[in-house]
Design an enzyme around this catalytic site. Structure first.
Site, short mmCIF file in Angstrom:
data_model
loop_
_atom_site.label_atom_id
_atom_site.label_comp_id
_atom_site.label_asym_id
_atom_site.label_seq_id
_atom_site.Cartn_x
_atom_site.Cartn_y
_atom_site.Cartn_z
N VAL A 235 9.01 8.42 22.23
CA VAL A 235 9.60 9.74 22.01
C VAL A 235 10.36 10.18 23.26
CG1 VAL A 235 9.10 12.15 21.46
CG2 VAL A 235 7.79 10.34 20.36
N GLU A 253 7.14 12.77 31.58
CA GLU A 253 5.86 12.21 32.00
C GLU A 253 5.34 11.40 30.81
OE1 GLU A 253 4.82 12.41 34.99
OE2 GLU A 253 6.02 14.05 35.81
N CYS A 287 -2.96 8.86 30.16
CA CYS A 287 -1.82 8.01 30.51
C CYS A 287 -2.07 7.18 31.76
CB CYS A 287 -0.57 8.87 30.69
SG CYS A 287 -0.72 10.18 31.92
#
Length: 485
Positions: A235, A253, A287
């Site tokens: 995305v 990020e 992440c």
């Protein structure tokens, strides 16, 4: 108040209102699948209303004395402290966070609010020399205007505040779109806190919606000058493309595939503790999580035995139980994806030292080893409780394996020689890496961000000022210029 009933609305121009769409986002508890809230989606027209409100309000806000702006963030911090127990319960309910995870997220959210208090006074102008006689060059730091923020589901309260608070503190207005799985913590609750803290109407707008309804309207709209997005690299790539086509800046990020490297001189017991936390905090939905644990062959057997034994002690289940280490994944599709990934890896030749099972959205840990060098799972992000143990021979091979991924977010190196660790760290292509620690860290004044497919730009401290302000050059000619015609 009940966050999930009282805040299940859009927040536009200082008003709580129903969305104008024809369908609802249903907010579920991922552990017991209880329905928490139903929110009618915002439409393209409401995206425009939110941005226009932000644009109007921002002009006066930018001219507001920064000491006055600062007071809003001081009050917001106090409100979070006062409501900490309620917010922690919401973290458990809406995203399946454990008690430990809720405390971790709230601690960091408060730290970032403290930094926002300081940021209000941080932008400084400069006077620069000129080769022209009599000329004065003034360089002003000014707000970009309006910032669009898109936040993720894994740390929704923290990661919304991390962009929203500094953008506001620096004189901007914000339109925030939370992830549809966490609309309250990532959006409505943030708006409520700032509303109660006295933020003027229109400066923060929250639109709860989905791209199925609005397409690219949030990032294509002409008002926002910067888009701050936290989410997947897939995305993020699209966000960057649309921003570039519309001459907008973006801060991305994105995902990671971090390596925690255990060298031959490491404290093995300590490295085990760091690796287990780095992989399994918040069920691996982080992440920065250590997808890959790289271990020197000289300590591979000892490390593997201790690591698997410790992972086997982790308790998965009800996140409301203080004894639970792993709660549910955010939804059924995530749980299914993780299970499928493990099945594919084992079929392709990997050995499961521990094989996780799924019960609803709760997935227990899997430890894989013996993966073929061409295994796709080695290079991708895994957003769940799966870890890969990979042996190596010597520093050069460790660096090669660590870099063999399209991502470059975080990492860690365990060694008895700190400077050796630093030398290796400098060779690994990541935005962040930690010696003798875990891979999951975020601090308010240290630039946070990744390389390669892990993102563009940085946040925190001075990097946040760079992200949400721009320079304006005003020159003054005190004498008279000479023109060639």
């Amino acid at each position: 108040m009940s966050y999930f009933t009282d805040l299940a609305q859009q927040y536009i121009d200082g008003e709580w209102r129903a969305g104008g769409g024809s369908w609802d986002i249903i907010d579920f508890n991922p552990y017991n699948e209880e329905k928490l809230a139903s929110i009618t989606v915002a439409t393209v027209e409401e995206i425009d209303l939110a941005y226009r409100a932000a644009e109007r309000a921002q002009r006066e806000w930018a001219d507001t004395n920064p000491y006055t702006r600062r007071a809003v963030f001081e009050r917001a911090l106090r409100l979070v402290e006062e409501r900490e127990a309620e917010i922690a319960e919401a973290i458990v309910a809406e995203l399946g966070g454990t008690r430990l995870k809720a405390a971790f997220e709230l601690h960091l959210a408060k730290e970032f609010l403290r930094e926002a208090v300081a940021l209000a006074l941080r932008p400084e102008g400069r006077i620069l020399p000129s080769p022209a006689d009599g000329k004065e060059n003034r360089l002003y730091r000014v707000p970009v205007g309006v910032v669009g923020v898109i936040s993720p589901f894994n740390f929704p309260f923290l990661l919304s505040i991390k962009s929203v608070a500094p953008a506001l503190a620096l004189g901007n207005a914000v339109v925030l779109k939370p992830h549809q799985n966490t609309p309250i913590l990532g959006g409505a609750l943030v708006a409520k806190i700032f509303e109660d803290a006295g933020l003027p109407a229109g400066l923060l707008n929250v639109v709860i919606t989905d791209i199925a309804e609005i397409g690219d309207a949030l990032i294509e709209h002409p008002v926002p000058k910067v888009i701050s997005f936290t989410g997947s690299d897939r995305v993020g790539r699209h966000v960057a493309t649309v921003c570039a086509a519309n001459f907008k800046r973006c801060v991305l990020e994105l995902g990671g595939n971090s390596a925690l490297v255990v060298l031959d001189d490491a404290d093995v017991d300590y490295a085990v503790d760091a690796a287990v936390f780095s992989r399994f905090v918040h069920q691996g939905q982080v992440c920065m999580a250590a997808n890959r644990v790289l271990v020197d062959r000289s300590v591979e057997r000892e490390f593997t035995e201790k690591f698997v034994a410790k992972v086997a002690t982790l308790t998965a289940g009800d996140p409301a139980d203080p004894a639970t280490h792993l709660g549910p994944l955010i939804n059924a599709s995530q749980a299914e994806a993780v299970t499928t990934l493990v099945d594919q890896a084992v079929t392709a030749g990997a050995t499961a030292l521990l094989r996780g099972t799924a019960r609803g959205n709760v997935v227990t840990p899997t430890v894989l080893t013996g993966l073929p060098d061409d295994s796709p799972v080695l290079t991708q992000e895994i957003f769940g409780p799966v870890v890969m143990l990979i042996p190596f021979d010597g520093e050069d091979e460790a660096v090669r394996i660590a870099n063999d991924t399209p991502y470059g977010l975080s990492g860690a190196i365990h060694t008895g020689d700190v400077e050796r660790g630093v030398r290796i760290a400098r060779r690994i292509h990541t935005g962040m890496i930690h010696i003798n620690d875990g891979t999951v860290h975020d601090e308010p004044i240290v630039p946070f961000g990744g390389e390669k497919s892990s993102g563009l730009g940085r946040l925190n401290g001075e990097a946040t000022i760079d992200a949400f302000t721009t320079y304006k050059w005003i020159s003054i000619q005190h004498g008279r210029s000479r023109f060639p015609f």
